[in-house]
Write a protein that holds these residues in place. Sequence first.
Motif, PDB file in Angstrom:
ATOM      1  N   LEU A  29      66.353  65.476  65.268  1.00  0.00           N
ATOM      2  CA  LEU A  29      65.490  66.286  64.246  1.00  0.00           C
ATOM      3  C   LEU A  29      64.980  65.587  63.176  1.00  0.00           C
ATOM      4  O   LEU A  29      63.813  65.812  62.939  1.00  0.00           O
ATOM      5  N   MET A  30      65.794  64.691  62.541  1.00  0.00           N
ATOM      6  CA  MET A  30      65.307  63.996  61.451  1.00  0.00           C
ATOM      7  C   MET A  30      64.369  63.127  61.944  1.00  0.00           C
ATOM      8  O   MET A  30      63.488  62.882  61.083  1.00  0.00           O
ATOM      9  N   THR A  31      64.370  62.395  63.177  1.00  0.00           N
ATOM     10  CA  THR A  31      63.440  61.614  63.778  1.00  0.00           C
ATOM     11  C   THR A  31      61.905  62.314  63.753  1.00  0.00           C
ATOM     12  O   THR A  31      60.914  61.918  63.233  1.00  0.00           O
ATOM     13  N   ILE A  32      62.141  63.582  64.448  1.00  0.00           N
ATOM     14  CA  ILE A  32      60.699  64.278  64.730  1.00  0.00           C
ATOM     15  C   ILE A  32      60.183  64.716  63.412  1.00  0.00           C
ATOM     16  O   ILE A  32      58.953  64.606  63.230  1.00  0.00           O
ATOM     17  N   LYS A  33      61.217  64.764  62.215  1.00  0.00           N
ATOM     18  CA  LYS A  33      60.662  65.335  61.203  1.00  0.00           C
ATOM     19  C   LYS A  33      60.083  64.143  60.275  1.00  0.00           C
ATOM     20  O   LYS A  33      58.821  64.394  59.641  1.00  0.00           O
ATOM     21  N   GLY A  34      60.562  62.883  60.534  1.00  0.00           N
ATOM     22  CA  GLY A  34      59.985  61.968  59.849  1.00  0.00           C
ATOM     23  C   GLY A  34      58.709  61.283  60.340  1.00  0.00           C
ATOM     24  O   GLY A  34      57.890  61.125  59.359  1.00  0.00           O
ATOM     25  N   CYS A  40      61.168  73.523  68.657  1.00  0.00           N
ATOM     26  CA  CYS A  40      60.177  74.190  69.155  1.00  0.00           C
ATOM     27  C   CYS A  40      59.928  75.340  68.234  1.00  0.00           C
ATOM     28  O   CYS A  40      59.067  76.198  68.610  1.00  0.00           O
ATOM     29  N   TYR A  41      60.643  75.649  66.958  1.00  0.00           N
ATOM     30  CA  TYR A  41      60.430  76.760  66.072  1.00  0.00           C
ATOM     31  C   TYR A  41      60.074  76.040  64.570  1.00  0.00           C
ATOM     32  O   TYR A  41      60.794  76.364  63.883  1.00  0.00           O
ATOM     33  N   LYS A  42      58.986  75.305  64.562  1.00  0.00           N
ATOM     34  CA  LYS A  42      58.486  75.194  63.243  1.00  0.00           C
ATOM     35  C   LYS A  42      59.365  74.065  62.375  1.00  0.00           C
ATOM     36  O   LYS A  42      59.060  74.084  61.251  1.00  0.00           O
ATOM     37  N   TRP A  43      60.394  73.512  63.193  1.00  0.00           N
ATOM     38  CA  TRP A  43      61.173  72.696  62.141  1.00  0.00           C
ATOM     39  C   TRP A  43      60.281  71.601  61.538  1.00  0.00           C
ATOM     40  O   TRP A  43      60.797  71.416  60.365  1.00  0.00           O
ATOM     41  N   ASN A  44      59.407  71.200  62.449  1.00  0.00           N
ATOM     42  CA  ASN A  44      58.753  69.937  61.673  1.00  0.00           C
ATOM     43  C   ASN A  44      57.642  70.512  60.566  1.00  0.00           C
ATOM     44  O   ASN A  44      57.020  69.538  59.869  1.00  0.00           O
ATOM     45  N   HIS A  45      57.430  71.881  60.556  1.00  0.00           N
ATOM     46  CA  HIS A  45      56.619  71.927  59.530  1.00  0.00           C
ATOM     47  C   HIS A  45      57.407  72.556  58.192  1.00  0.00           C
ATOM     48  O   HIS A  45      56.656  72.679  56.942  1.00  0.00           O
ATOM     49  N   LEU A  90      56.006  68.333  68.502  1.00  0.00           N
ATOM     50  CA  LEU A  90      56.578  68.628  70.002  1.00  0.00           C
ATOM     51  C   LEU A  90      56.259  69.893  70.614  1.00  0.00           C
ATOM     52  O   LEU A  90      56.318  69.917  71.829  1.00  0.00           O
ATOM     53  N   VAL A  91      56.090  71.001  69.782  1.00  0.00           N
ATOM     54  CA  VAL A  91      55.924  72.155  70.274  1.00  0.00           C
ATOM     55  C   VAL A  91      54.642  72.233  71.143  1.00  0.00           C
ATOM     56  O   VAL A  91      54.497  72.907  72.014  1.00  0.00           O
ATOM     57  N   ASP A  92      53.415  71.215  70.637  1.00  0.00           N
ATOM     58  CA  ASP A  92      52.396  71.599  71.379  1.00  0.00           C
ATOM     59  C   ASP A  92      52.344  70.600  72.576  1.00  0.00           C
ATOM     60  O   ASP A  92      51.719  71.119  73.750  1.00  0.00           O
ATOM     61  N   SER A  93      53.145  69.564  72.765  1.00  0.00           N
ATOM     62  CA  SER A  93      53.073  68.680  74.018  1.00  0.00           C
ATOM     63  C   SER A  93      54.210  69.284  74.979  1.00  0.00           C
ATOM     64  O   SER A  93      54.417  69.233  76.150  1.00  0.00           O
TER      65      SER A  93
END
Length: 263
Positions: free
Chosen positions: A53-58, A114-119, A63-66
Amino acid sequence: MSTAVQQSVENVLAKGVTNRAMEKAASKSGRSYRLHKIYLVAASLIMFGLIQLMTIKGIDIKLVDSLPVPSLMWIVIALVCLLLMVFTELFNKFPVNWTLGVVAVESVTLCTVCYKWNHLPIITAAIILISVICIHIILYALGACLPLALLPGYYGMLYTTIAFIVVYIFLSIIIFALAKPDLKIIIDIWTFLYMIPLIVYTATLIHHRRLPQMKSVEYILSATLIAIYFLFMVYLFTTGATYIYRLVGHTKFHYIPHKLNRN
């Protein structure tokens, strides 16, 4: 003669007391060792999910698009893994138990991603993680320390689960009929309220505070449940934060309906 018999009886009684004390100490030591393994494995699985989660956030990966898989599908995969571990007794079959545990945790992690975590802003994500950690520590402490009379029992959780499923289906039908995806927050709140007694009840089972037939020496299933509860609560808090951002007008958190291509 009577003195010798009396001394022999005293020796037998003393030996019996000593043996019971040794068995009790061994049982307590084994229980403590099992709990250490459970929480160590659970912490490892949680860190496995949080690092992703933190890596994707950083690095801000969309990921939700791919990987356009709905969050619900990841939850279903995690539930299937848990059902396989429980009802087929695979929780003691190495390496199947570890594989199912990791897959279940990974599925819940992807459900959150997949639920806008990176937003979410980094501060909001940090607040969510700290809040979930504090809530879980409190709930597991309650399950381990409070008198059982004050905690949900087997039948209490059975009736609670039935009520949860009925209300969950009812709310889902209403939201689908009204075509109001924003109202999904009601389902998430209802799910969070159900998780509170569920986590407390699970803590009583993990700490062997229930009936003897409900005791077990397993630890992978218990650790997997702890990790899944933690990461799924992160998902619920993420949906709640997303809903709040929608209310204040952040467009990147709005639902974008998919249009069918009719060419």
